[in-house]
Design a protein around this motif. Structure first.
Motif, PDB file in Angstrom:
ATOM      1  N   ARG A  76       0.810  -1.210   0.000  1.00 45.22           N
ATOM      2  CA  ARG A  76       0.000   0.000   0.000  1.00 45.22           C
ATOM      3  C   ARG A  76       0.846   1.264   0.000  1.00 45.22           C
ATOM      4  O   ARG A  76       0.322   2.371  -0.038  1.00 45.22           O
ATOM      5  CB  ARG A  76      -0.906   0.010   1.233  1.00 45.22           C
ATOM      6  CG  ARG A  76      -1.989  -1.057   1.232  1.00 45.22           C
ATOM      7  CD  ARG A  76      -2.666  -1.105   2.578  1.00 45.22           C
ATOM      8  NE  ARG A  76      -3.722  -2.110   2.634  1.00 45.22           N
ATOM      9  CZ  ARG A  76      -4.223  -2.607   3.757  1.00 45.22           C
ATOM     10  NH1 ARG A  76      -3.757  -2.185   4.925  1.00 45.22           N
ATOM     11  NH2 ARG A  76      -5.170  -3.511   3.715  1.00 45.22           N
ATOM     12  N   GLY A  77       2.159   1.118   0.080  1.00 39.70           N
ATOM     13  CA  GLY A  77       3.031   2.276   0.152  1.00 39.70           C
ATOM     14  C   GLY A  77       2.984   2.956   1.501  1.00 39.70           C
ATOM     15  O   GLY A  77       3.402   4.107   1.637  1.00 39.70           O
ATOM     16  N   GLU A  78       2.495   2.254   2.531  1.00 33.17           N
ATOM     17  CA  GLU A  78       2.360   2.844   3.862  1.00 33.17           C
ATOM     18  C   GLU A  78       3.567   2.575   4.738  1.00 33.17           C
ATOM     19  O   GLU A  78       3.638   3.073   5.862  1.00 33.17           O
ATOM     20  CB  GLU A  78       1.089   2.318   4.526  1.00 33.17           C
ATOM     21  CG  GLU A  78      -0.180   2.766   3.795  1.00 33.17           C
ATOM     22  CD  GLU A  78      -1.449   2.145   4.361  1.00 33.17           C
ATOM     23  OE1 GLU A  78      -1.333   1.357   5.324  1.00 33.17           O
ATOM     24  OE2 GLU A  78      -2.537   2.449   3.847  1.00 33.17           O
ATOM     25  N   ALA A  79       4.533   1.780   4.257  1.00 32.13           N
ATOM     26  CA  ALA A  79       5.776   1.534   4.978  1.00 32.13           C
ATOM     27  C   ALA A  79       6.918   1.516   3.970  1.00 32.13           C
ATOM     28  O   ALA A  79       6.768   1.014   2.862  1.00 32.13           O
ATOM     29  CB  ALA A  79       5.718   0.223   5.744  1.00 32.13           C
ATOM     30  N   ASP A  80       8.050   2.076   4.372  1.00 31.56           N
ATOM     31  CA  ASP A  80       9.240   2.051   3.519  1.00 31.56           C
ATOM     32  C   ASP A  80      10.063   0.804   3.768  1.00 31.56           C
ATOM     33  O   ASP A  80      10.813   0.370   2.896  1.00 31.56           O
ATOM     34  CB  ASP A  80      10.107   3.293   3.790  1.00 31.56           C
ATOM     35  CG  ASP A  80       9.385   4.571   3.428  1.00 31.56           C
ATOM     36  OD1 ASP A  80       9.204   4.831   2.230  1.00 31.56           O
ATOM     37  OD2 ASP A  80       8.982   5.314   4.350  1.00 31.56           O
ATOM     38  N   MET A  81       9.943   0.245   4.962  1.00 25.28           N
ATOM     39  CA  MET A  81      10.725  -0.944   5.301  1.00 25.28           C
ATOM     40  C   MET A  81      10.028  -1.711   6.406  1.00 25.28           C
ATOM     41  O   MET A  81       9.372  -1.137   7.276  1.00 25.28           O
ATOM     42  CB  MET A  81      12.141  -0.552   5.747  1.00 25.28           C
ATOM     43  CG  MET A  81      13.025  -1.716   6.156  1.00 25.28           C
ATOM     44  SD  MET A  81      14.721  -1.220   6.607  1.00 25.28           S
ATOM     45  CE  MET A  81      15.384  -0.939   4.960  1.00 25.28           C
ATOM     46  N   LEU A  82      10.183  -3.039   6.358  1.00 27.69           N
ATOM     47  CA  LEU A  82       9.793  -3.924   7.449  1.00 27.69           C
ATOM     48  C   LEU A  82      11.067  -4.543   7.997  1.00 27.69           C
ATOM     49  O   LEU A  82      11.989  -4.845   7.243  1.00 27.69           O
ATOM     50  CB  LEU A  82       8.875  -5.048   6.965  1.00 27.69           C
ATOM     51  CG  LEU A  82       7.690  -4.698   6.059  1.00 27.69           C
ATOM     52  CD1 LEU A  82       6.998  -5.983   5.611  1.00 27.69           C
ATOM     53  CD2 LEU A  82       6.722  -3.780   6.771  1.00 27.69           C
ATOM     54  N   ILE A  83      11.125  -4.738   9.309  1.00 27.83           N
ATOM     55  CA  ILE A  83      12.195  -5.534   9.910  1.00 27.83           C
ATOM     56  C   ILE A  83      11.494  -6.600  10.738  1.00 27.83           C
ATOM     57  O   ILE A  83      10.841  -6.295  11.742  1.00 27.83           O
ATOM     58  CB  ILE A  83      13.141  -4.689  10.769  1.00 27.83           C
ATOM     59  CG1 ILE A  83      13.741  -3.544   9.941  1.00 27.83           C
ATOM     60  CG2 ILE A  83      14.258  -5.569  11.336  1.00 27.83           C
ATOM     61  CD1 ILE A  83      14.695  -2.656  10.710  1.00 27.83           C
ATOM     62  N   LEU A  84      11.609  -7.850  10.297  1.00 29.29           N
ATOM     63  CA  LEU A  84      10.827  -8.921  10.895  1.00 29.29           C
ATOM     64  C   LEU A  84      11.534 -10.258  10.705  1.00 29.29           C
ATOM     65  O   LEU A  84      12.425 -10.381   9.853  1.00 29.29           O
ATOM     66  CB  LEU A  84       9.427  -8.964  10.316  1.00 29.29           C
ATOM     67  CG  LEU A  84       9.200  -9.414   8.866  1.00 29.29           C
ATOM     68  CD1 LEU A  84       7.699  -9.537   8.598  1.00 29.29           C
ATOM     69  CD2 LEU A  84       9.812  -8.491   7.841  1.00 29.29           C
ATOM     70  N   PRO A  85      11.160 -11.289  11.491  1.00 34.08           N
ATOM     71  CA  PRO A  85      11.793 -12.607  11.318  1.00 34.08           C
ATOM     72  C   PRO A  85      11.594 -13.149   9.908  1.00 34.08           C
ATOM     73  O   PRO A  85      10.547 -12.924   9.281  1.00 34.08           O
ATOM     74  CB  PRO A  85      11.069 -13.476  12.361  1.00 34.08           C
ATOM     75  CG  PRO A  85      10.607 -12.514  13.401  1.00 34.08           C
ATOM     76  CD  PRO A  85      10.238 -11.269  12.650  1.00 34.08           C
ATOM     77  N   ASP A  86      12.595 -13.877   9.436  1.00 31.77           N
ATOM     78  CA  ASP A  86      12.543 -14.368   8.060  1.00 31.77           C
ATOM     79  C   ASP A  86      11.334 -15.256   7.797  1.00 31.77           C
ATOM     80  O   ASP A  86      10.821 -15.292   6.674  1.00 31.77           O
ATOM     81  CB  ASP A  86      13.833 -15.114   7.690  1.00 31.77           C
ATOM     82  CG  ASP A  86      14.177 -16.253   8.639  1.00 31.77           C
ATOM     83  OD1 ASP A  86      13.434 -16.465   9.620  1.00 31.77           O
ATOM     84  OD2 ASP A  86      15.190 -16.940   8.409  1.00 31.77           O
ATOM     85  N   VAL A  87      10.834 -15.965   8.827  1.00 28.19           N
ATOM     86  CA  VAL A  87       9.687 -16.858   8.609  1.00 28.19           C
ATOM     87  C   VAL A  87       8.423 -16.077   8.276  1.00 28.19           C
ATOM     88  O   VAL A  87       7.455 -16.651   7.766  1.00 28.19           O
ATOM     89  CB  VAL A  87       9.432 -17.758   9.835  1.00 28.19           C
ATOM     90  CG1 VAL A  87      10.571 -18.725  10.033  1.00 28.19           C
ATOM     91  CG2 VAL A  87       9.177 -16.928  11.090  1.00 28.19           C
ATOM     92  N   PHE A  88       8.399 -14.776   8.568  1.00 26.90           N
ATOM     93  CA  PHE A  88       7.222 -13.956   8.286  1.00 26.90           C
ATOM     94  C   PHE A  88       7.409 -13.062   7.057  1.00 26.90           C
ATOM     95  O   PHE A  88       6.528 -12.266   6.735  1.00 26.90           O
ATOM     96  CB  PHE A  88       6.879 -13.084   9.494  1.00 26.90           C
ATOM     97  CG  PHE A  88       6.592 -13.865  10.754  1.00 26.90           C
ATOM     98  CD1 PHE A  88       5.771 -14.980  10.713  1.00 26.90           C
ATOM     99  CD2 PHE A  88       7.147 -13.508  11.966  1.00 26.90           C
ATOM    100  CE1 PHE A  88       5.501 -15.722  11.855  1.00 26.90           C
ATOM    101  CE2 PHE A  88       6.882 -14.231  13.118  1.00 26.90           C
ATOM    102  CZ  PHE A  88       6.060 -15.341  13.061  1.00 26.90           C
ATOM    103  N   CYS A  89       8.559 -13.181   6.385  1.00 27.30           N
ATOM    104  CA  CYS A  89       8.824 -12.328   5.222  1.00 27.30           C
ATOM    105  C   CYS A  89       8.012 -12.784   4.012  1.00 27.30           C
ATOM    106  O   CYS A  89       7.717 -13.967   3.853  1.00 27.30           O
ATOM    107  CB  CYS A  89      10.310 -12.350   4.868  1.00 27.30           C
ATOM    108  SG  CYS A  89      11.349 -11.408   5.996  1.00 27.30           S
ATOM    109  N   SER A  90       7.702 -11.829   3.155  1.00 25.56           N
ATOM    110  CA  SER A  90       7.006 -12.125   1.906  1.00 25.56           C
ATOM    111  C   SER A  90       8.022 -12.541   0.847  1.00 25.56           C
ATOM    112  O   SER A  90       9.137 -12.004   0.793  1.00 25.56           O
ATOM    113  CB  SER A  90       6.242 -10.884   1.435  1.00 25.56           C
ATOM    114  OG  SER A  90       5.832 -11.025   0.090  1.00 25.56           O
ATOM    115  N   SER A  91       7.638 -13.477   0.008  1.00 20.87           N
ATOM    116  CA  SER A  91       8.507 -13.904  -1.094  1.00 20.87           C
ATOM    117  C   SER A  91       8.413 -12.953  -2.283  1.00 20.87           C
ATOM    118  O   SER A  91       9.145 -13.109  -3.262  1.00 20.87           O
ATOM    119  CB  SER A  91       8.130 -15.321  -1.531  1.00 20.87           C
ATOM    120  OG  SER A  91       6.768 -15.345  -1.989  1.00 20.87           O
TER     121      SER A  91
END
Length: 307
Positions: free
Chosen positions: A143-158
């Motif tokens: 949605r363009g509402e975040a410039d970056m996520l920092i999260l565990p790899d198991v929750f990352c989007s492919s």
């Protein structure tokens, strides 16, 4: 500009209408009058030959077509925005840019302070807005509402680029005055004890809960919080167990908290925190700088851990 007889300015209105599900709120967001937004909705309905939003009681609901249009329209607008804002230079000392970054309480208490020190040394004028993660953080990017996520790899989007930035181990802690602090922490003692956990509001289970559930290990939850960093304080004076990142455990012990540390009763893989940004911002010099900032912050954090 028109494309196949569609005024492309209407895509901005459609995006706002879909997200807000309200003519008045969409108008407010785009600084338009309500009548102007109603006119845009009317033109969109005529073009798509669909109601798009329908009144049901006091709410407006999206039609099936509007639901299908949500992500493609947002993707188009994010792509356009990334192309327009892409500049040949980025100077952190003169920029007026704000980065909105979705982080966990763990990252907020470990990596972020280190990053702020690095930014200060660079005399950066960048503004940072750290916000909590939601149940589907990928949508924040799309949605363009975040410039970056920092999260565990198991929750990352492919679907978006990812870079590992910080790893840590997990362990269990109890108050030194608790009977649980004597002897070994067997699986039976672990299961029969009460537990204090962190569960982010309106979000996925935390990393350790995710792994315990994968191992079919059920804990008796007696205290639930929204913060990792408060867990050492919460269990002092109780017979509760908490599972926590070693970085936070070591900091609590260094502050004089009377804690005993045990290995987790079942193997939990290392916590691998990753940076993730939108695929359309892969060449954004500001994002490249931000990634470098977090990378250096993590390097200093690891160095401090080894000393």
């Amino acid at each position: 500009m028109h494309f196949r007889k569609l005024d492309l300015n209407l895509l901005v209105a459609l995006d706002a209408l879909i997200r807000k599900k309200s003519v008045s709120l969409a108008a407010e967001e785009l600084h338009l009058s309500q009548s102007a937004m109603s006119n845009s909705l009317s033109r969109l309905r005529s073009y798509f030959n669909d109601e798009l939003l329908t009144q049901v009681g006091r709410k407006m609901l999206l039609t099936p077509l509007a639901e299908k249009l949500e992500l493609p329209v947002r993707d188009i607008l994010v792509r356009i925005d990334a192309s327009i804002t892409l500049k040949p230079e980025f100077d952190p000392q003169t920029t007026d840019r704000t980065f909105r970054i979705c982080v966990s309480d763990f990252i907020l208490n470990t990596l972020v302070p280190s990053a702020m020190q690095v930014a200060r040394e660079q005399q950066s004028r960048v503004r940072f807005n750290f916000v909590p993660q939601v149940i589907d953080p990928k949508k924040e990017l799309e949605r363009g509402e975040a410039d970056m996520l920092i999260l565990p790899d198991v929750f990352c989007s492919s679907e978006h680029p990812t870079e590992s930035v910080l790893t840590d181990e997990l362990a269990c802690i109890v108050w030194q005055g608790s009977p649980l602090a004597t002897g070994d922490m067997t699986l039976e003692r672990f299961i029969s004890a009460g537990h204090a956990i962190m569960q982010p509001p309106d979000s996925n289970p935390s990393f350790e809960t995710h792994n315990y559930e994968r191992s079919d290990l059920r804990r008796r939850i007696e205290v639930q919080t929204y913060s990792f960093s408060c867990l050492p304080s919460v269990i002092i004076g109780t017979d509760l167990i908490a599972t926590l990142q070693r970085l936070l455990i070591d900091r609590a012990i260094n502050c004089g908290m009377p804690l005993r540390v045990f290995p987790t009763p079942v193997p939990i893989p290392p916590l691998n925190e990753c940076m993730q940004w939108h695929k359309h911002q892969n060449n954004d010099l500001g994002i490249l700088w931000l990634r470098g900032l977090m990378r250096e912050a993590a390097r200093r954090l690891r160095q401090a851990m080894s000393e």
